[in-house]
Design an enzyme around this catalytic site. Structure first.
Site, mmCIF file in Angstrom:
data_model
loop_
_atom_site.group_PDB
_atom_site.id
_atom_site.type_symbol
_atom_site.label_atom_id
_atom_site.label_comp_id
_atom_site.label_asym_id
_atom_site.label_seq_id
_atom_site.Cartn_x
_atom_site.Cartn_y
_atom_site.Cartn_z
ATOM 1 N N GLU A 43 0.832 -1.222 0.000
ATOM 2 C CA GLU A 43 0.000 0.000 0.000
ATOM 3 C C GLU A 43 0.858 1.260 0.000
ATOM 4 O O GLU A 43 2.085 1.214 0.139
ATOM 5 C CB GLU A 43 -0.936 -0.047 1.213
ATOM 6 N N CYS A 52 -2.283 -4.878 -5.436
ATOM 7 C CA CYS A 52 -2.766 -6.121 -4.829
ATOM 8 C C CYS A 52 -1.697 -7.208 -4.926
ATOM 9 O O CYS A 52 -0.826 -7.184 -5.816
ATOM 10 C CB CYS A 52 -4.007 -6.618 -5.562
ATOM 11 N N GLU A 54 -2.013 -10.261 -5.910
ATOM 12 C CA GLU A 54 -2.096 -11.048 -7.152
ATOM 13 C C GLU A 54 -1.317 -10.384 -8.278
ATOM 14 O O GLU A 54 -0.553 -11.017 -9.000
ATOM 15 C CB GLU A 54 -3.549 -11.159 -7.631
#
Ligand code: THU
Length: 132
Positions: A43, A52, A54
């Site tokens: 973040e 993210c 993924e």
């Protein structure tokens, strides 16, 4: 094979940098050559710059020189009630970089596991075929 992949995704989750949401996510991709590629969410104080788990793992897969079709399975894990549901942006990136037969294992910390395919996660998708 799936148990080991889930362990790797859990291990990846530990590296999560998520001081804002406090929601740690881990992802692991098992390549056909036996290599594991790990990713976690990272973040930023400028929230929109966060990535993210993924996509972090999938972009690393590309940076390492792998192509669509080289991945056997991918696992994503988070602390959710039911196996984690990947966000829409990540589903689109999975569609781009993973082959149709790649197993996508969704998991949580309570050992709930759901196996899905990219077609189930993103039906009627916009893809490279749409541009032909
Ligand atoms: N997050 C992921 O890493 N993967 C997902 O599929 C859902 C959401 C991250 C983004 C953000 O850092 C945090 O989880 C809360 O949304």
């Amino acid at each position: 094979m799936i148990d080991e992949l889930i362990l790797k995704a859990k291990e990846a989750r530990e590296a999560s940098y998520s001081p804002y949401s406090k929601f740690k996510v881990g992802a692991a991709i098992l390549m056909k050559d036996g290599t594991y590629i790990l990713g976690c969410n990272v973040e930023n104080s400028s929230y929109g710059l966060s990535i993210c788990a993924e996509r972090n793992a999938l972009f690393q897969m590309v940076a390492k020189g792998y192509k669509k079709g080289d991945a056997l399975a991918m696992c994503i894990i988070g602390q959710t009630d039911t196996p984690i549901s990947p966000c829409g942006a990540c589903r689109q990136v999975m569609e781009e970089l993973l082959s149709r037969d790649c197993k996508i294992i969704l998991a949580n910390l309570k050992n709930d596991v759901k196996e899905m395919t990219i077609d189930e996660l993103l039906p009627y998708s916009f893809s490279e075929d749409s541009l032909k």
